[in-house]
Scaffold this active site. Structure first.
Site, short mmCIF file in Angstrom:
data_model
loop_
_atom_site.label_atom_id
_atom_site.label_comp_id
_atom_site.label_asym_id
_atom_site.label_seq_id
_atom_site.Cartn_x
_atom_site.Cartn_y
_atom_site.Cartn_z
N LYS A 193 1.10 -1.36 0.10
CA LYS A 193 0.61 -0.19 0.30
C LYS A 193 1.08 1.45 -0.07
CE LYS A 193 -4.67 0.65 2.26
NZ LYS A 193 -5.60 0.34 3.11
O1 G3P Z 1 -8.28 0.78 5.55
C1 G3P Z 1 -8.23 2.24 4.75
C2 G3P Z 1 -9.49 2.63 5.04
O2 G3P Z 1 -10.45 1.73 4.67
C3 G3P Z 1 -9.52 3.15 6.07
O3 G3P Z 1 -11.61 3.68 6.77
O4 G3P Z 1 -13.02 4.04 8.40
O5 G3P Z 1 -10.55 5.21 8.92
O6 G3P Z 1 -11.27 6.44 7.59
P1 G3P Z 1 -11.61 4.68 8.04
#
Ligand code: G3P
Length: 214
Positions: free
Chosen positions: A83
């Site tokens: 990533k």
């Molecule tokens: O993996 C990255 C992403 O899904 C992060 O989600 O909930 O931290 O905005 P969030």
């Protein structure tokens, strides 16, 4: 649509696998930190638990260091996907890794132009963060629609991972658009099945079943 679990928690991954519907895992530094475990052994365990792609994020800021980190992580297992954040340094890293046959997931995508450049650099996946856009009164799913349209215009093979999913509607909208993947938190996975008519229907069937003579 493929379903990835957005978690670094082994118990959640095992449960998801047992349900037979999980195709991969995405992690990020925040999810890793939550587990309070040593990083490399944790990634080893995750990649050994699930055969599908496991996204592991680089944290360095300079291309050479990012590539060195990526090589170290990619050597852990064949299913590691690196990533990489979207910026100019990230694009360089994606190009080098693509040339070496290492799969990448370009993350923190918030605009269609970012997604197009990531794909041109050779990204295997891009991750638009729909929930974080909605959080600031934007329209996260409109971004996914735009990326899907642009990728379709040019027959781009980079896969769209709908990320930062907050609720079941994001999941359904992702499927309507035809996103390749939705990566979802474990809590959202259970919510996807909730329906009051299913619950009351089961209750009624069970009540009537008890009246049946055996
Ligand atoms: O993996 C990255 C992403 O899904 C992060 O989600 O909930 O931290 O905005 P969030």
């Amino acid at each position: 649509m493929k379903i990835f679990l957005d978690t670094a928690n082994i118990a959640e991954i095992k449960k998801g696998l047992a349900y037979g519907i999980i195709d991969g895992v995405t992690t990020n530094p925040s999810l890793i930190a939550k587990e309070q475990q040593e990083f490399i052994p944790l990634i080893k365990e995750i990649t050994a638990t699930i055969p599908g792609p496991v996204s592991v994020e680089v944290t360095a800021s300079q291309p050479e260091e990012m590539i060195a980190q990526a090589e170290r992580y990619a050597a852990i297992a064949a299913n590691v996907v690196i990533k990489v954040p979207i910026n100019l340094e990230g694009l360089q890293v994606v190009k080098v890794l693509a040339g070496r046959g290492v799969k990448t997931n370009v993350t923190l995508i918030f605009s269609p132009s970012q997604a197009l450049l990531a794909a041109k650099a050779g990204a295997t996946y891009v991750s638009p963060f729909v929930g974080r856009i909605d959080d600031i009164s934007g329209d996260g799913m409109a971004l996914v629609e735009d990326i899907a349209l642009i990728y379709d215009n040019y027959d781009i093979a980079t896969e769209i991972i709908v990320a930062s999913v907050r609720h079941p509607l994001h999941f359904v909208q992702a499927a309507r658009i035809g996103a390749d993947v939705a990566t979802i938190p474990f809590a959202t996975l259970a919510q996807l099945l909730n329906h009051p008519l299913t619950a009351s229907g089961m209750e009624r069937f069970l009540k009537d079943w008890h009246k049946v003579k055996s």
